[in-house]
Motif scaffolding. Structure first.
Motif, PDB file in Angstrom:
ATOM      1  N   LEU A 132      38.034  33.588  31.835  1.00 47.88           N
ATOM      2  CA  LEU A 132      39.304  34.302  31.778  1.00 47.88           C
ATOM      3  C   LEU A 132      40.366  33.607  32.632  1.00 47.88           C
ATOM      4  O   LEU A 132      41.551  33.595  32.278  1.00 47.88           O
ATOM      5  N   THR A 133      39.938  33.054  33.764  1.00 45.12           N
ATOM      6  CA  THR A 133      40.892  32.283  34.582  1.00 45.12           C
ATOM      7  C   THR A 133      41.404  31.063  33.799  1.00 45.12           C
ATOM      8  O   THR A 133      42.589  30.706  33.855  1.00 45.12           O
TER       9      THR A 133
ATOM     10  N   ALA B 125      34.368  33.310  27.334  1.00 45.64           N
ATOM     11  CA  ALA B 125      34.263  34.585  28.086  1.00 45.64           C
ATOM     12  C   ALA B 125      33.422  35.602  27.311  1.00 45.64           C
ATOM     13  O   ALA B 125      32.620  36.363  27.897  1.00 45.64           O
TER      14      ALA B 125
ATOM     15  N   ARG C 235      45.322  38.179  31.762  1.00 43.32           N
ATOM     16  CA  ARG C 235      45.450  38.999  32.970  1.00 43.32           C
ATOM     17  C   ARG C 235      44.896  40.405  32.715  1.00 43.32           C
ATOM     18  O   ARG C 235      44.131  40.975  33.527  1.00 43.32           O
TER      19      ARG C 235
ATOM     20  N   GLU D 238      34.601  35.534  34.590  1.00 46.46           N
ATOM     21  CA  GLU D 238      35.790  35.365  35.408  1.00 46.46           C
ATOM     22  C   GLU D 238      36.346  33.942  35.287  1.00 46.46           C
ATOM     23  O   GLU D 238      37.562  33.736  35.168  1.00 46.46           O
TER      24      GLU D 238
ATOM     25  N   ARG E 185      41.184  40.410  32.632  1.00 46.31           N
ATOM     26  CA  ARG E 185      40.569  40.278  33.943  1.00 46.31           C
ATOM     27  C   ARG E 185      40.542  41.653  34.646  1.00 46.31           C
ATOM     28  O   ARG E 185      39.570  42.026  35.334  1.00 46.31           O
ATOM     29  N   ASP E 186      41.642  42.381  34.474  1.00 43.07           N
ATOM     30  CA  ASP E 186      41.659  43.737  35.061  1.00 43.07           C
ATOM     31  C   ASP E 186      40.589  44.615  34.423  1.00 43.07           C
ATOM     32  O   ASP E 186      39.876  45.380  35.125  1.00 43.07           O
TER      33      ASP E 186
ATOM     34  N   HIS F  72      37.835  43.604  33.102  1.00 42.02           N
ATOM     35  CA  HIS F  72      36.518  43.142  33.548  1.00 42.02           C
ATOM     36  C   HIS F  72      36.233  43.635  34.962  1.00 42.02           C
ATOM     37  O   HIS F  72      35.077  44.015  35.307  1.00 42.02           O
TER      38      HIS F  72
END
Length: 554
Positions: free
Chosen positions: A77-78, A47, A85, A74, A88-89, A91
């Motif tokens: 991170l997934t 990432a 989590r 994405e 991701r927020d 990003h």
């Protein structure tokens, strides 16, 4: 205690194995967590690389590259899962400020600040994930080392326990085998022995006798069979009860054991009947065994019949001969008898007066033996030996039976000799010797009065010498009845092979030398030769006392 310790060790090994299972599961879980942390660290680093491309696209305002880089961030991170989590927020927030930069001339300062913050966070999270993975890996390795060490301990302990279990099982198997063998031996003993005496039983007697006869035929060694009958057992049972009778039977069995040699075997073959097999022994050895047995019996008597086998012959025939000898000894009230041909039944029962004569003769002979304390069964032994010599010289039937009877009665005249002379443990004076010589004429008178004139004549002359220097009538050569000459040789041989209070027995070798030296003067040479043949056939031991020539007194 050994068994308890072994099973305690088994339980300990099982406990250690359970602990190892728990440790192994812990090690596996730690390894799984370390692997997951390693994957997260890798995802964060991917990432970070994609975000770096994303920052470059933002600076160059390359919308297409920015979109591709944002998609890679994405995806990474997934892949990092729940731990990403927040990132991701973050990003997504960055994208809200970065995307307008590419569609209008909006300021990119906020987006660049958010991009820098996001990059730093990705690096920090990747480093943290790497540290966690390393720590979890080290913990998993430590637990794995513990499991390995524990496994080695369990293996060694299990090997020791299984070795001890093997020893325990082998010991138990040995004990079981020993108990089984002991039980089989006990059952075999019960099947082959008499429960009252412990001697072998009737069935084993027949089997052993057949085997010994086969062995005798292969080796050429003789075999003597002695049948023994306990006297007056029925009277004892009737007067004192069967327990007293059983005790006497056991005592006789014990006396048989004490009298036997190592190779001899004794059997109880009936209520009061016993048998003894004497390998490598002739009939005369059987007679000596019977005499030793009689001396060993404490306060009661037994009668023996003796037969021999020089080669393979039917078992039942040998038993029948020994039985005939036993019956003859019983009829004559003798302690023992060796089988000779005249003992075979001729189909006619003895007349009542003949039976009475035999009984009377035996009683007189036993009275003489009891009176003459230096001998034991002297008259019976002379009777047996005289019958054997007579058989060698061709006597048969009635003549042989009379020869045996006269041998039994030859010393009956000693009843009239004073005990002080008869039992004197030193040489007799001239007057005492004259008194002793009178026993021949007194014996003649006693036997003739019993209605046995032929036997009386033989008894009268049994101390005559072939050179005419004997007594009482000074007969010489063939004028002396052959039967008297036989008795003289048998009497002299028995005297020289028996102990006296004043000397030990000189022995057979000396006795034979003396008889041969006196052949033609004191003794009939033909009778001496017949005796030597009998002794050779009977297999007696030719041993002598080296001092006998100086100590012997006839």
């Amino acid at each position: 205690m050994f068994t308890i310790a072994v099973w305690g060790g088994v339980l300990a090994v099982l406990g250690m194995a359970c602990a190892l299972v728990i440790d192994a599961r812990g090690a596996a879980e730690a390894s799984r967590q370390a692997s997951a942390s390693d994957r997260i660290s890798y995802a964060f680093r991917e990432a970070y690389v994609a975000h770096s491309r994303e920052q470059s696209a933002l600076l160059t305002r390359d919308a297409t590259a920015h979109v591709r880089a944002a998609a890679d961030v994405e995806a990474a991170l997934t892949e990092a899962g729940a731990s990403a989590r927040t990132l991701r927020d973050d990003h997504a927030t960055y994208r809200r400020f970065a995307d307008p930069v590419f569609t209008d001339d909006a300021s990119a300062d906020v987006a660049r600040a958010l991009a820098a913050y996001l990059g730093n966070t990705l690096v920090r999270e990747a480093d943290d994930a790497t540290d966690r993975a390393r720590e979890l890996g080290e913990a998993a390795s430590a637990k794995l080392d513990t499991v390995i060490r524990g496994a080695m301990i369990v293996i060694v302990a299990a090997a020791g326990i299984f070795t001890l279990l093997g020893l325990l099982l082998r010991g138990q198997r040995r004990r079981l085998n020993a108990a089984r063998a002991e039980e089989l031996e006990r059952l075999a003993t019960m099947a082959s022995s008499d429960p009252l005496t412990g001697l072998r039983n009737h069935r084993v007697f027949h089997e052993d006798l057949a085997r010994e006869l086969q062995h005798a035929s292969r080796t050429g060694l003789p075999l003597a069979l002695v049948l023994v009958d306990l006297d007056d057992l029925k009277t004892l049972n009737d007067t004192h009860g069967h327990q007293a009778g059983d005790e006497r039977i056991r005592t006789l069995a014990d006396s048989l054991r004490a009298t036997m040699r190592g190779a001899d075997q004794a059997y109880r073959i009936g209520g009061d009947e016993f048998a003894v097999i004497l390998p490598g022994t002739r009939a005369w050895g059987g007679l000596e065994f019977a005499q030793r047995l009689r001396a060993a019996l404490p306060g009661f008597s037994a009668t023996a019949g003796i037969a021999e086998a020089e080669a393979l012959r039917p078992r039942d025939e040998l038993i029948r001969e020994a039985d005939m000898a036993l019956l003859r000894a019983k009829a004559l009230r003798q302690h023992a008898a060796i089988y000779t041909l005249e003992m075979d039944p001729d189909g006619d029962e003895p007349r009542v007066d003949e039976r009475h004569t035999q009984t009377l003769a035996s009683a007189l002979a036993r009275a003489v033996d009891a009176k003459d304390s230096y001998t034991r069964s002297h008259c019976q032994t002379v009777s047996q030996l005289a019958a054997l010599i007579a058989t060698e010289l061709g006597f048969t039937g009635d003549r042989l039976a009379r020869m045996r009877l006269s041998g039994l009665l030859h010393d009956v005249g000693k009843i009239g000799v004073p005990d002080i002379i008869l039992n004197k443990p030193a040489a007799l004076t001239d007057d005492e010797y004259v008194t002793m010589q009178a026993h021949a004429t007194l014996g003649f008178e006693i036997v003739q009065a019993a209605g046995l004139p032929q036997e009386a004549r033989w008894v009268r002359h049994h101390h005559e010498r072939v050179d005419g220097r004997g007594y009482p009538d000074g007969l010489a050569g063939d004028a002396i009845p052959l039967e008297s000459r036989i008795i003289l040789v048998a009497d002299a041989y028995e005297a020289m092979t028996s102990d006296r209070p004043y000397r030990n027995a000189p022995g057979q070798a000396f006795a034979v030398q003396e008889l041969q030296r006196g052949a033609g003067t004191q003794f009939d040479a033909r009778v001496v030769e017949a005796l030597c043949r009998v002794l050779d056939r009977l297999g007696t031991n030719a041993t002598s006392n080296p001092d006998a020539s100086e100590t012997f007194t006839a």
